[in-house]
Design a protein around this motif. Sequence first.
Motif, PDB file in Angstrom:
ATOM      1  N   UNK A  20       2.267  68.624  17.279  1.00  0.00           N
ATOM      2  CA  UNK A  20       1.451  67.880  16.327  1.00  0.00           C
ATOM      3  C   UNK A  20       0.441  68.799  15.654  1.00  0.00           C
ATOM      4  N   UNK A  21      -0.095  69.755  16.409  1.00  0.00           N
ATOM      5  CA  UNK A  21      -1.034  70.708  15.814  1.00  0.00           C
ATOM      6  C   UNK A  21      -0.349  71.567  14.760  1.00  0.00           C
ATOM      7  N   UNK A  22       0.891  71.964  15.013  1.00  0.00           N
ATOM      8  CA  UNK A  22       1.649  72.686  13.999  1.00  0.00           C
ATOM      9  C   UNK A  22       1.795  71.845  12.732  1.00  0.00           C
ATOM     10  N   UNK A  23       2.036  70.553  12.920  1.00  0.00           N
ATOM     11  CA  UNK A  23       2.169  69.660  11.767  1.00  0.00           C
ATOM     12  C   UNK A  23       0.860  69.570  10.986  1.00  0.00           C
ATOM     13  N   UNK A  24      -0.267  69.531  11.691  1.00  0.00           N
ATOM     14  CA  UNK A  24      -1.561  69.475  11.016  1.00  0.00           C
ATOM     15  C   UNK A  24      -1.828  70.759  10.227  1.00  0.00           C
ATOM     16  N   UNK A  25      -1.410  71.880  10.779  1.00  0.00           N
ATOM     17  CA  UNK A  25      -1.545  73.138  10.045  1.00  0.00           C
ATOM     18  C   UNK A  25      -0.707  73.109   8.770  1.00  0.00           C
ATOM     19  N   UNK A  26       0.505  72.569   8.878  1.00  0.00           N
ATOM     20  CA  UNK A  26       1.354  72.443   7.693  1.00  0.00           C
ATOM     21  C   UNK A  26       0.706  71.511   6.677  1.00  0.00           C
ATOM     22  N   UNK A  27       0.134  70.410   7.149  1.00  0.00           N
ATOM     23  CA  UNK A  27      -0.552  69.487   6.240  1.00  0.00           C
ATOM     24  C   UNK A  27      -1.722  70.175   5.559  1.00  0.00           C
ATOM     25  N   UNK A  28      -2.457  70.953   6.327  1.00  0.00           N
ATOM     26  CA  UNK A  28      -3.603  71.679   5.781  1.00  0.00           C
ATOM     27  C   UNK A  28      -3.171  72.642   4.686  1.00  0.00           C
ATOM     28  N   UNK A  29      -2.104  73.373   4.959  1.00  0.00           N
ATOM     29  CA  UNK A  29      -1.616  74.338   3.973  1.00  0.00           C
ATOM     30  C   UNK A  29      -1.085  73.620   2.729  1.00  0.00           C
TER      31      UNK A  29
END
Length: 252
Positions: free
Chosen positions: A229-238
Amino acid sequence: MPTRDDILAELHLAPAWRLRAVRGLRRADVVASAPALVTDSGGGDYAVRRGDARGERIAALDWTGFAADVASCTACALCRTRRNVVPGVGDVNAQWLFVGEAPGADEDAQGEPFVGQAGRLLDNMLGALGLSRADNVYIANVQKCRPPGNRTPEPAEIEACRPYLDRQIALIRPRLIVALGRSAATTLLGYDATIAALRGRVHRYRDVPLVVTYHPAYLLRTLPDKAKAWEDLLLARRTMAQALESVRVPPA
């Protein structure tokens, strides 16, 4: 006030990556450790059918009448078992829109999405990105009424509620949608797939970038997937950084 490291510790995520605040993003804000952007141009699109008076009425709603219209809805059987409708909460001019599946027992009791344990985890996820549900974030569900026993909404129930979600998105005009869980993702995208197949790429709802991650209730039951989920949040941030960059007007 908990620090970001405290928040990430609560999320059981390590190492504790540090991110800047969302407003005023610059090129340097793009997180190098996020997965590469892979765009999927597919996406669901609810079309109001000719002669669909209800759909046409909902498509013309503004915020002044939106909640009252949802509260009076009797388009499916869930109206007979709900305690409260749960339209949504947050900044109606938000750049970030988070969409879940349906209200649970706590949400049904309070009339607000994502309260209780799942809501606290979502708040922590937002906090890790420098966000809060009070500023630049709107939170909604596909379904505005709780299905009995927290069962998965039936297709006819989703179809009945879909015009409200589409109208919310049209009114908010977010820069990014984060779909929380498979049900929300497949409803918005208009096709069925596993969450494993949907994660890690950027989809589109109409012209809005859409990133898929796990529902907070699932993460409470499956702690190892919090790292994903943290990886997904990083993708969302980018993705948000790129969306804001694309609309900047260069100085004269």
